[in-house]
Design a protein around this motif. Structure first.
Motif, PDB file in Angstrom:
ATOM      1  N   THR A 232       0.839  -1.195   0.000  1.00 45.58           N
ATOM      2  CA  THR A 232       0.000   0.000   0.000  1.00 45.58           C
ATOM      3  C   THR A 232       0.871   1.241   0.000  1.00 45.58           C
ATOM      4  O   THR A 232       1.819   1.341   0.770  1.00 45.58           O
ATOM      5  N   TRP A 233       0.529   2.154  -0.881  1.00 50.15           N
ATOM      6  CA  TRP A 233       1.178   3.461  -0.948  1.00 50.15           C
ATOM      7  C   TRP A 233       0.132   4.522  -0.640  1.00 50.15           C
ATOM      8  O   TRP A 233      -0.992   4.449  -1.148  1.00 50.15           O
ATOM      9  N   ALA A 234       0.510   5.504   0.152  1.00 48.47           N
ATOM     10  CA  ALA A 234      -0.363   6.640   0.422  1.00 48.47           C
ATOM     11  C   ALA A 234       0.297   7.883  -0.152  1.00 48.47           C
ATOM     12  O   ALA A 234       1.510   8.081  -0.001  1.00 48.47           O
ATOM     13  N   PHE A 235      -0.489   8.682  -0.842  1.00 49.16           N
ATOM     14  CA  PHE A 235       0.020   9.934  -1.404  1.00 49.16           C
ATOM     15  C   PHE A 235      -1.131  10.921  -1.507  1.00 49.16           C
ATOM     16  O   PHE A 235      -2.295  10.568  -1.338  1.00 49.16           O
ATOM     17  N   GLY A 236      -0.806  12.157  -1.769  1.00 47.87           N
ATOM     18  CA  GLY A 236      -1.800  13.218  -1.775  1.00 47.87           C
ATOM     19  C   GLY A 236      -2.859  13.050  -2.853  1.00 47.87           C
ATOM     20  O   GLY A 236      -2.536  12.766  -4.011  1.00 47.87           O
ATOM     21  N   ARG A 237      -4.093  13.251  -2.448  1.00 47.42           N
ATOM     22  CA  ARG A 237      -5.195  13.209  -3.426  1.00 47.42           C
ATOM     23  C   ARG A 237      -4.975  14.267  -4.500  1.00 47.42           C
ATOM     24  O   ARG A 237      -5.217  14.031  -5.680  1.00 47.42           O
ATOM     25  N   GLU A 238      -4.476  15.421  -4.098  1.00 44.39           N
ATOM     26  CA  GLU A 238      -4.241  16.500  -5.055  1.00 44.39           C
ATOM     27  C   GLU A 238      -3.191  16.104  -6.099  1.00 44.39           C
ATOM     28  O   GLU A 238      -3.272  16.514  -7.252  1.00 44.39           O
ATOM     29  N   LEU A 239      -2.225  15.275  -5.710  1.00 42.86           N
ATOM     30  CA  LEU A 239      -1.227  14.777  -6.658  1.00 42.86           C
ATOM     31  C   LEU A 239      -1.907  13.954  -7.749  1.00 42.86           C
ATOM     32  O   LEU A 239      -1.594  14.097  -8.932  1.00 42.86           O
ATOM     33  N   LEU A 240      -2.861  13.117  -7.364  1.00 43.98           N
ATOM     34  CA  LEU A 240      -3.588  12.315  -8.348  1.00 43.98           C
ATOM     35  C   LEU A 240      -4.448  13.207  -9.243  1.00 43.98           C
ATOM     36  O   LEU A 240      -4.499  13.018 -10.458  1.00 43.98           O
ATOM     37  N   VAL A 241      -5.099  14.200  -8.639  1.00 43.72           N
ATOM     38  CA  VAL A 241      -5.908  15.146  -9.416  1.00 43.72           C
ATOM     39  C   VAL A 241      -5.041  15.849 -10.459  1.00 43.72           C
ATOM     40  O   VAL A 241      -5.396  15.919 -11.640  1.00 43.72           O
ATOM     41  N   ASP A 242      -3.895  16.365 -10.029  1.00 44.65           N
ATOM     42  CA  ASP A 242      -3.000  17.084 -10.943  1.00 44.65           C
ATOM     43  C   ASP A 242      -2.374  16.160 -11.985  1.00 44.65           C
ATOM     44  O   ASP A 242      -2.153  16.556 -13.126  1.00 44.65           O
ATOM     45  N   GLY A 243      -2.098  14.908 -11.598  1.00 41.20           N
ATOM     46  CA  GLY A 243      -1.408  13.980 -12.480  1.00 41.20           C
ATOM     47  C   GLY A 243      -2.205  13.517 -13.675  1.00 41.20           C
ATOM     48  O   GLY A 243      -1.631  13.079 -14.672  1.00 41.20           O
ATOM     49  N   VAL A 244      -3.542  13.608 -13.629  1.00 42.40           N
ATOM     50  CA  VAL A 244      -4.319  13.183 -14.792  1.00 42.40           C
ATOM     51  C   VAL A 244      -4.256  14.201 -15.926  1.00 42.40           C
ATOM     52  O   VAL A 244      -4.571  13.876 -17.063  1.00 42.40           O
ATOM     53  N   SER A 245      -3.831  15.424 -15.605  1.00 45.69           N
ATOM     54  CA  SER A 245      -3.768  16.441 -16.666  1.00 45.69           C
ATOM     55  C   SER A 245      -2.354  16.909 -16.989  1.00 45.69           C
ATOM     56  O   SER A 245      -2.136  17.540 -18.015  1.00 45.69           O
ATOM     57  N   GLY A 246      -1.390  16.617 -16.130  1.00 44.78           N
ATOM     58  CA  GLY A 246      -0.015  17.028 -16.393  1.00 44.78           C
ATOM     59  C   GLY A 246       0.940  16.327 -15.455  1.00 44.78           C
ATOM     60  O   GLY A 246       0.537  15.831 -14.400  1.00 44.78           O
ATOM     61  N   ALA A 247       2.207  16.294 -15.843  1.00 39.13           N
ATOM     62  CA  ALA A 247       3.221  15.627 -15.024  1.00 39.13           C
ATOM     63  C   ALA A 247       3.347  16.323 -13.681  1.00 39.13           C
ATOM     64  O   ALA A 247       3.385  17.552 -13.608  1.00 39.13           O
ATOM     65  N   CYS A 248       3.406  15.528 -12.614  1.00 39.16           N
ATOM     66  CA  CYS A 248       3.579  16.105 -11.281  1.00 39.16           C
ATOM     67  C   CYS A 248       4.243  15.093 -10.365  1.00 39.16           C
ATOM     68  O   CYS A 248       4.316  13.908 -10.668  1.00 39.16           O
ATOM     69  N   GLY A 249       4.719  15.593  -9.252  1.00 35.67           N
ATOM     70  CA  GLY A 249       5.417  14.768  -8.278  1.00 35.67           C
ATOM     71  C   GLY A 249       6.906  14.898  -8.463  1.00 35.67           C
ATOM     72  O   GLY A 249       7.403  14.909  -9.585  1.00 35.67           O
ATOM     73  N   ASP A 250       7.601  15.035  -7.349  1.00 34.98           N
ATOM     74  CA  ASP A 250       9.060  15.136  -7.444  1.00 34.98           C
ATOM     75  C   ASP A 250       9.723  14.271  -6.383  1.00 34.98           C
ATOM     76  O   ASP A 250      10.901  14.387  -6.126  1.00 34.98           O
ATOM     77  N   GLY A 251       8.981  13.384  -5.789  1.00 37.44           N
ATOM     78  CA  GLY A 251       9.515  12.507  -4.756  1.00 37.44           C
ATOM     79  C   GLY A 251       9.327  11.058  -5.125  1.00 37.44           C
ATOM     80  O   GLY A 251       9.597  10.643  -6.252  1.00 37.44           O
ATOM     81  N   ASP A 252       8.803  10.292  -4.174  1.00 32.88           N
ATOM     82  CA  ASP A 252       8.627   8.854  -4.356  1.00 32.88           C
ATOM     83  C   ASP A 252       7.454   8.499  -5.264  1.00 32.88           C
ATOM     84  O   ASP A 252       7.358   7.382  -5.747  1.00 32.88           O
ATOM     85  N   VAL A 253       6.528   9.436  -5.465  1.00 34.70           N
ATOM     86  CA  VAL A 253       5.363   9.193  -6.315  1.00 34.70           C
ATOM     87  C   VAL A 253       5.344  10.245  -7.418  1.00 34.70           C
ATOM     88  O   VAL A 253       5.379  11.446  -7.144  1.00 34.70           O
ATOM     89  N   ARG A 254       5.302   9.779  -8.653  1.00 35.03           N
ATOM     90  CA  ARG A 254       5.225  10.671  -9.815  1.00 35.03           C
ATOM     91  C   ARG A 254       4.108  10.169 -10.723  1.00 35.03           C
ATOM     92  O   ARG A 254       3.986   8.972 -10.966  1.00 35.03           O
ATOM     93  N   ILE A 255       3.321  11.106 -11.210  1.00 32.03           N
ATOM     94  CA  ILE A 255       2.191  10.762 -12.070  1.00 32.03           C
ATOM     95  C   ILE A 255       2.239  11.674 -13.292  1.00 32.03           C
ATOM     96  O   ILE A 255       2.449  12.886 -13.148  1.00 32.03           O
ATOM     97  N   ALA A 256       2.032  11.092 -14.462  1.00 33.77           N
ATOM     98  CA  ALA A 256       2.070  11.891 -15.685  1.00 33.77           C
ATOM     99  C   ALA A 256       1.255  11.225 -16.778  1.00 33.77           C
ATOM    100  O   ALA A 256       1.284   9.999 -16.926  1.00 33.77           O
ATOM    101  N   PRO A 257       0.529  12.045 -17.560  1.00 34.07           N
ATOM    102  CA  PRO A 257      -0.161  11.485 -18.736  1.00 34.07           C
ATOM    103  C   PRO A 257       0.870  10.917 -19.709  1.00 34.07           C
ATOM    104  O   PRO A 257       1.998  11.415 -19.807  1.00 34.07           O
ATOM    105  N   ILE A 258       0.481   9.869 -20.436  1.00 35.55           N
ATOM    106  CA  ILE A 258       1.360   9.298 -21.454  1.00 35.55           C
ATOM    107  C   ILE A 258       1.440  10.289 -22.602  1.00 35.55           C
ATOM    108  O   ILE A 258       0.432  10.867 -23.010  1.00 35.55           O
TER     109      ILE A 258
END
Length: 145
Positions: free
Chosen positions: A50-76
């Motif tokens: 289980t990983w816990a990370f900010g909900r806002e990170l997931l919100v931001d990650g669906v529209s643009g690259a975000c995260g600079d630590g252990d969790v990074r989310i980005a559209p293909i």
């Protein structure tokens, strides 16, 4: 009042450029930790992770690259893709997932109905929950090291 939202989402676990397999991943949001989303996956032959990370990170990650630590989310990077990559990393070890944006948006919409984004602080006893979470984290760190 409902206290949590959860969804099982099929994601592709990318082992390498040549190898990937689809696994069910549980997304969970709880009012007792209103800023976080939990992602739990279970690889064959291993215990659930289980990983816990900010909900806002997931919100931001669906529209643009975000995260600079252990969790990074980005559209293909593709005009016709409606998928994101979620990278979870500890040291040199990492897990990379590819997932469709629509199920993430459906999950986030449900979390927003439970606790609107930006309204997390309005929850009753949030300070108490924060203190409990910090105490739990400190206790885990002390027992691990």
């Amino acid at each position: 009042m409902r206290e949590s939202v959860q969804a099982e989402v099929m994601m592709s676990f990318l082992v390498s450029e040549e190898l990937s397999f689809r696994i069910p991943v549980e997304l969970r949001y709880e009012t007792r930790d209103p800023y976080a989303v939990r992602l739990t996956f279970h690889l064959p032959g291993d215990v659930p992770v289980t990983w816990a990370f900010g909900r806002e990170l997931l919100v931001d990650g669906v529209s643009g690259a975000c995260g600079d630590g252990d969790v990074r989310i980005a559209p293909i990077d593709s005009e016709h893709s409606d998928e994101v990559l979620i990278r979870l990393q500890v040291g040199q070890d990492q897990a990379l997932f590819r997932v469709g944006i629509p199920p993430l948006l459906a999950f986030l919409d449900r979390t927003d109905k439970l606790v609107p984004l930006g309204q997390e602080r309005t929850l009753v006893d949030f300070e108490t929950h924060l203190d409990e979470a910090l105490d739990r984290i400190l206790a885990e760190e002390q027992s691990a090291g």
